[in-house]
Design an enzyme around this catalytic site. Structure first.
Site, mmCIF file in Angstrom:
data_model
loop_
_atom_site.group_PDB
_atom_site.id
_atom_site.type_symbol
_atom_site.label_atom_id
_atom_site.label_comp_id
_atom_site.label_asym_id
_atom_site.label_seq_id
_atom_site.Cartn_x
_atom_site.Cartn_y
_atom_site.Cartn_z
ATOM 1 N N GLU A 1 9.243 -7.777 26.804
ATOM 2 C CA GLU A 1 8.417 -8.703 27.592
ATOM 3 C C GLU A 1 7.234 -7.980 28.223
ATOM 4 O OE1 GLU A 1 10.603 -11.120 26.047
ATOM 5 O OE2 GLU A 1 9.146 -11.963 27.456
ATOM 6 N N ARG B 1 -14.931 3.871 13.340
ATOM 7 C CA ARG B 1 -16.106 3.564 12.526
ATOM 8 C C ARG B 1 -17.413 3.841 13.269
ATOM 9 N NH1 ARG B 1 -15.236 0.476 8.196
ATOM 10 N NH2 ARG B 1 -17.368 -0.290 8.226
ATOM 11 N N ASP C 1 -23.616 -1.971 9.630
ATOM 12 C CA ASP C 1 -24.908 -2.466 10.151
ATOM 13 C C ASP C 1 -24.926 -3.991 10.157
ATOM 14 O OD1 ASP C 1 -26.835 0.204 8.583
ATOM 15 O OD2 ASP C 1 -25.584 0.091 10.398
#
Ligand code: 4F9
Length: 250
Positions: free
Chosen positions: A116, A154, A169
């Site tokens: 939980e 990245r 890009d």
């Protein structure tokens, strides 16, 4: 950048070493990744990592001592400057801007909850930032941590090859991506847009930008609100909208 994860399921993270951008970045030392499992910080015979919730009710909460000791071990290894991030639906919603902000940090320690969740006092004392990857409940924070690690890596200098940086890009500029096509030229009677076969690189660039703007307008107009488009972008989007309305009449 140094990354760490506190997780009861370290084997989930092995895929990050196995392939792709993250695998290459780890092998090149562009990013480091260490894992700490609270189970390794237990002292009882059954290596207990969960505990019953005060107030009763279903489910369990992550046991405090093993989790706290694992977080401390991670902090000690990553250095006091590291930011400790807890993955939960309560957190700030992840987007590219959030990834770019986190990518400037020297070290990040992700805490992946299970059961939980985590005792609120540990969140208050040990966690610097809470992050969510979306408004849904997962079985734990691990997949959310992996999403963030993939998006972060990245952005690190040297992590992307030429092809991936082109893909990056197309998203990083805040627009949805343009459509992509490859062989064969005809699939089920559908042809590749002729401009892409023309060899006219300027026309292709404009077409791709127009498509990215148009698709964003159609699918995610929220990404355009508050965004200032330059004259070329304004012209291309207006052209897309005119053509779309002429074709679909709406
Ligand atoms: C981040 C974490 C979670 C999550 C953690 N544990 C259950 N769900 C959901 C969305 N984003």
């Amino acid at each position: 950048m140094r990354l760490g994860v506190v997780t009861l399921f370290p084997s989930m993270f092995h895929v990050l070493w196995d392939s792709g951008v993250t695998g290459r970045a780890l092998k090149r030392g562009i990013v480091g990744l260490n894992l700490w499992n609270p189970r390794d910080f237990t002292h009882d015979r059954h290596r207990t990592v969960d505990d019953r919730p005060y107030g009763g009710g279903p489910g369990m909460v992550m046991g405090v001592q093993p989790l706290r000791d694992a977080i401390h071990a991670g902090r000690a290894e990553l250095g006091e400057g590291c930011r400790v991030l807890y993955l939960s639906p309560q957190g700030r919603r992840l987007d590219q801007a959030g990834l770019e902000a986190l990518a400037t940090q020297k070290a990040l320690l992700f805490v992946a909850g299970r059961y939980e969740g985590v005792d609120e006092r540990l969140v208050d004392v040990e966690i610097d930032e809470e992050w969510s990857i979306g408004d849904y409940v997962l079985s734990g924070g691990e997949l959310a941590a992996m999403v963030m690690i993939d998006g972060l890596v990245r952005l690190l200098p040297g992590a992307l090859g030429a092809t991936e940086s082109a893909q990056q890009d197309s998203f990083v500029n805040g627009l949805l991506d343009c459509p992509h096509y490859t062989r064969p030229e005809v699939i089920e009677g559908r042809r590749v847009p002729s401009v892409l076969l023309s060899g006219n690189h300027e026309a292709i660039r404009r077409w791709r930008l127009k498509q990215a703007l148009g698709r964003t307008w159609l699918k995610r107009p929220d990404l355009l609100s508050g965004r200032i488009l330059n004259l070329e972008q304004q012209h291309l989007l207006a052209e897309f909208i005119r053509e779309y309305q002429a074709e679909y009449g709406e």
